[in-house]
Design a protein around this motif. Sequence first.
Motif, PDB file in Angstrom:
ATOM      1  N   ALA A  13       0.952  -1.346   0.034  1.00 60.97           N
ATOM      2  CA  ALA A  13      -0.240  -0.034  -0.058  1.00 60.97           C
ATOM      3  C   ALA A  13       0.545   1.478   0.337  1.00 60.97           C
ATOM      4  O   ALA A  13       0.336   2.193  -0.750  1.00 60.97           O
ATOM      5  CB  ALA A  13      -0.664  -0.086   1.060  1.00 60.97           C
ATOM      6  N   LYS A  14       2.074   1.151   0.341  1.00 63.75           N
ATOM      7  CA  LYS A  14       2.894   2.785   0.661  1.00 63.75           C
ATOM      8  C   LYS A  14       3.638   2.264  -0.687  1.00 63.75           C
ATOM      9  O   LYS A  14       3.705   3.535  -0.785  1.00 63.75           O
ATOM     10  CB  LYS A  14       4.556   2.246   1.898  1.00 63.75           C
ATOM     11  CG  LYS A  14       2.851   1.780   3.175  1.00 63.75           C
ATOM     12  CD  LYS A  14       4.057   1.817   4.438  1.00 63.75           C
ATOM     13  CE  LYS A  14       5.532   2.985   4.123  1.00 63.75           C
ATOM     14  NZ  LYS A  14       4.672   4.733   4.805  1.00 63.75           N
ATOM     15  N   ALA A  15       4.103   1.466  -1.394  1.00 62.50           N
ATOM     16  CA  ALA A  15       4.670   1.327  -2.253  1.00 62.50           C
ATOM     17  C   ALA A  15       3.652   2.374  -3.047  1.00 62.50           C
ATOM     18  O   ALA A  15       3.554   3.530  -4.042  1.00 62.50           O
ATOM     19  CB  ALA A  15       5.440  -0.022  -2.552  1.00 62.50           C
ATOM     20  N   SER A  43      10.301   8.206   4.129  1.00 64.89           N
ATOM     21  CA  SER A  43      10.068   8.170   5.158  1.00 64.89           C
ATOM     22  C   SER A  43      10.713   7.495   5.638  1.00 64.89           C
ATOM     23  O   SER A  43      11.725   6.806   5.466  1.00 64.89           O
ATOM     24  CB  SER A  43       8.245   7.130   5.820  1.00 64.89           C
ATOM     25  OG  SER A  43       8.498   6.103   4.668  1.00 64.89           O
ATOM     26  N   ALA A  44      10.495   7.460   7.149  1.00 65.90           N
ATOM     27  CA  ALA A  44      11.514   6.803   8.581  1.00 65.90           C
ATOM     28  C   ALA A  44      11.614   5.257   8.065  1.00 65.90           C
ATOM     29  O   ALA A  44      12.558   4.617   8.764  1.00 65.90           O
ATOM     30  CB  ALA A  44      10.927   7.039   9.767  1.00 65.90           C
ATOM     31  N   ASP A  45      10.849   4.769   7.827  1.00 64.03           N
ATOM     32  CA  ASP A  45      10.543   2.804   7.823  1.00 64.03           C
ATOM     33  C   ASP A  45      11.259   2.844   6.076  1.00 64.03           C
ATOM     34  O   ASP A  45      11.055   1.467   6.302  1.00 64.03           O
ATOM     35  CB  ASP A  45       9.196   2.505   7.745  1.00 64.03           C
ATOM     36  CG  ASP A  45       7.795   3.037   6.387  1.00 64.03           C
ATOM     37  OD1 ASP A  45       7.902   2.476   6.160  1.00 64.03           O
ATOM     38  OD2 ASP A  45       8.325   4.376   6.739  1.00 64.03           O
ATOM     39  N   GLN A  46      11.667   3.337   5.625  1.00 64.63           N
ATOM     40  CA  GLN A  46      12.080   3.261   4.152  1.00 64.63           C
ATOM     41  C   GLN A  46      13.708   2.771   4.515  1.00 64.63           C
ATOM     42  O   GLN A  46      14.950   2.164   3.365  1.00 64.63           O
ATOM     43  CB  GLN A  46      11.978   3.886   3.098  1.00 64.63           C
ATOM     44  CG  GLN A  46      10.610   4.111   3.160  1.00 64.63           C
ATOM     45  CD  GLN A  46      10.617   5.230   1.846  1.00 64.63           C
ATOM     46  OE1 GLN A  46      10.357   6.430   1.730  1.00 64.63           O
ATOM     47  NE2 GLN A  46      10.141   4.996   0.417  1.00 64.63           N
ATOM     48  N   GLY A  47      13.978   3.556   5.079  1.00 62.30           N
ATOM     49  CA  GLY A  47      15.604   3.519   5.676  1.00 62.30           C
ATOM     50  C   GLY A  47      16.808   3.912   4.676  1.00 62.30           C
ATOM     51  O   GLY A  47      16.033   4.649   4.452  1.00 62.30           O
ATOM     52  N   GLY A  48      18.323   3.975   5.174  1.00 61.68           N
ATOM     53  CA  GLY A  48      19.056   4.800   4.331  1.00 61.68           C
ATOM     54  C   GLY A  48      20.086   4.128   3.773  1.00 61.68           C
ATOM     55  O   GLY A  48      20.952   5.319   3.259  1.00 61.68           O
ATOM     56  N   THR A  49      19.928   3.072   4.238  1.00 57.53           N
ATOM     57  CA  THR A  49      21.430   2.231   3.994  1.00 57.53           C
ATOM     58  C   THR A  49      21.135   2.156   2.182  1.00 57.53           C
ATOM     59  O   THR A  49      19.771   1.051   2.376  1.00 57.53           O
ATOM     60  CB  THR A  49      21.993   2.008   4.598  1.00 57.53           C
ATOM     61  OG1 THR A  49      20.700   0.582   5.603  1.00 57.53           O
ATOM     62  CG2 THR A  49      21.957   2.693   5.695  1.00 57.53           C
ATOM     63  N   SER A  50      22.015   0.777   1.909  1.00 52.07           N
ATOM     64  CA  SER A  50      21.221  -0.477   1.040  1.00 52.07           C
ATOM     65  C   SER A  50      20.908  -1.600   1.867  1.00 52.07           C
ATOM     66  O   SER A  50      20.309  -2.789   1.446  1.00 52.07           O
ATOM     67  CB  SER A  50      23.076  -0.991   0.474  1.00 52.07           C
ATOM     68  OG  SER A  50      23.780  -1.452   1.003  1.00 52.07           O
ATOM     69  N   ALA A  51      21.298  -2.087   3.354  1.00 53.65           N
ATOM     70  CA  ALA A  51      21.147  -3.096   3.508  1.00 53.65           C
ATOM     71  C   ALA A  51      19.388  -2.857   3.808  1.00 53.65           C
ATOM     72  O   ALA A  51      18.952  -1.506   4.373  1.00 53.65           O
ATOM     73  CB  ALA A  51      21.420  -2.927   5.191  1.00 53.65           C
ATOM     74  N   ALA A  52      18.426  -4.216   4.302  1.00 51.56           N
ATOM     75  CA  ALA A  52      17.388  -3.629   4.278  1.00 51.56           C
ATOM     76  C   ALA A  52      16.869  -3.340   5.607  1.00 51.56           C
ATOM     77  O   ALA A  52      17.444  -3.795   6.658  1.00 51.56           O
ATOM     78  CB  ALA A  52      15.909  -4.781   4.006  1.00 51.56           C
ATOM     79  N   PRO A  53      16.325  -2.282   6.006  1.00 54.39           N
ATOM     80  CA  PRO A  53      16.094  -2.077   7.592  1.00 54.39           C
ATOM     81  C   PRO A  53      15.222  -2.933   8.070  1.00 54.39           C
ATOM     82  O   PRO A  53      14.364  -3.809   7.568  1.00 54.39           O
ATOM     83  CB  PRO A  53      15.483  -0.173   7.522  1.00 54.39           C
ATOM     84  CG  PRO A  53      14.233  -0.129   6.382  1.00 54.39           C
ATOM     85  CD  PRO A  53      15.644  -1.753   5.086  1.00 54.39           C
ATOM     86  N   ALA A 110       8.877   4.652  13.260  1.00 58.74           N
ATOM     87  CA  ALA A 110       7.001   4.477  12.373  1.00 58.74           C
ATOM     88  C   ALA A 110       6.816   4.059  12.504  1.00 58.74           C
ATOM     89  O   ALA A 110       7.265   2.400  13.561  1.00 58.74           O
ATOM     90  CB  ALA A 110       7.548   5.308  10.917  1.00 58.74           C
ATOM     91  N   LEU A 111       5.157   4.037  12.531  1.00 53.55           N
ATOM     92  CA  LEU A 111       3.937   3.627  13.524  1.00 53.55           C
ATOM     93  C   LEU A 111       2.949   3.322  12.317  1.00 53.55           C
ATOM     94  O   LEU A 111       2.532   4.257  12.026  1.00 53.55           O
ATOM     95  CB  LEU A 111       3.330   3.741  14.560  1.00 53.55           C
ATOM     96  CG  LEU A 111       2.467   3.255  15.492  1.00 53.55           C
ATOM     97  CD1 LEU A 111       2.998   1.886  15.644  1.00 53.55           C
ATOM     98  CD2 LEU A 111       1.895   3.736  16.190  1.00 53.55           C
ATOM     99  N   GLN A 112       2.662   2.279  11.879  1.00 53.26           N
ATOM    100  CA  GLN A 112       2.454   2.026  11.520  1.00 53.26           C
ATOM    101  C   GLN A 112       0.516   0.924  11.224  1.00 53.26           C
ATOM    102  O   GLN A 112       1.060  -0.129  12.206  1.00 53.26           O
ATOM    103  CB  GLN A 112       2.810   1.245   9.235  1.00 53.26           C
ATOM    104  CG  GLN A 112       4.118   2.083   9.595  1.00 53.26           C
ATOM    105  CD  GLN A 112       3.541   3.231   8.251  1.00 53.26           C
ATOM    106  OE1 GLN A 112       3.087   3.796   8.027  1.00 53.26           O
ATOM    107  NE2 GLN A 112       5.136   4.084   8.460  1.00 53.26           N
TER     108      GLN A 112
END
Length: 310
Positions: A147-149, A165-175, A260-262
């Motif tokens: 849904a977010k995508a 958003s915060a839950d997408q992370g900022g590095t190549s590793a999956a958060p 983030a809270l979802q």
Amino acid sequence: MIQGLREEDKIKGLRNEGKIEGLRNDGKIEDLQDKPRQRFLVLDTSTAVMAAAVMEGRSLLEERNERAERNHSVHVVPVMEQLLAASSTEPGQLDGIAVGIGPGSYTGIRIAVTASKTLAWAWDIPVAGVSSLQALAWGGWHSGLAAKAQAAADDAAAGAGGTPSADQGGTSAAPVHWIVPLVDARRGQAYTALFASAGSDTPSRLAPDAIRQMDGWLEELAARLAEAAPEERPAAVWIVGETGQHAAAAAELRCPAGTALQLVPYELEGRWIGRLGAEALLAGQRDDVHALVPNYTQLSEAEANLLRKG
């Protein structure tokens, strides 16, 4: 009844001779080499939705998700017959059965577990019980991510731009994400647990399946988040499943900065029970067909009343 049960003795005899694995609809013997490999029947009746599927390995062949308000006994046999027919699967072609053992509705869980045990015994195939809450967590999380995508794609198409958003992370590793599945248990309670996952990984367990008072459970989750080292905190906490009765309380969960809270209303789908079950069966895990029981997590109200009287 499901087609093929009456031929079970004949199937077993020929199976012992190493000649076939089943019979076709027209009654002709089916050659072993024509048999689809690693095909599993999947069933869960722990929630308001009867989730069922046929898997080939870890891939979904057919799926039925029937909302019956926990009146699953009326639908379980017809739905399984439809699934087998739609996937061109005979009982003799099945390599195992995966069943959700709850926790959830007392009456509901028993229907799936009893049906799965009976069929596994009749067809002489393994049965594996899996956590309905783990499947709910996996499916709810993926539903929320999808849904977010889609929302991000719609915004991009509209030229809205925006920042991750915060839950997408900022590095190549999956958060890492924490996932909290909920099945309403009334009186301020829920059947729930805590899982973690990253990327497409199967959610790993952080807390056991149990029935919990929601206010105390949310306090426990907030404390775990606060105590976690910054590098161990999840990018997001996803509360998924039967969120309706608990949405207001869940929305107040205290999350640290960067988490983030979802909240994702979600109904269980057969494919996620199927993926958990396929993993177990392909790894050689199986339950004793006579010893497998639902995970009730507590006594039913009738049983509790009986104990109090006794």
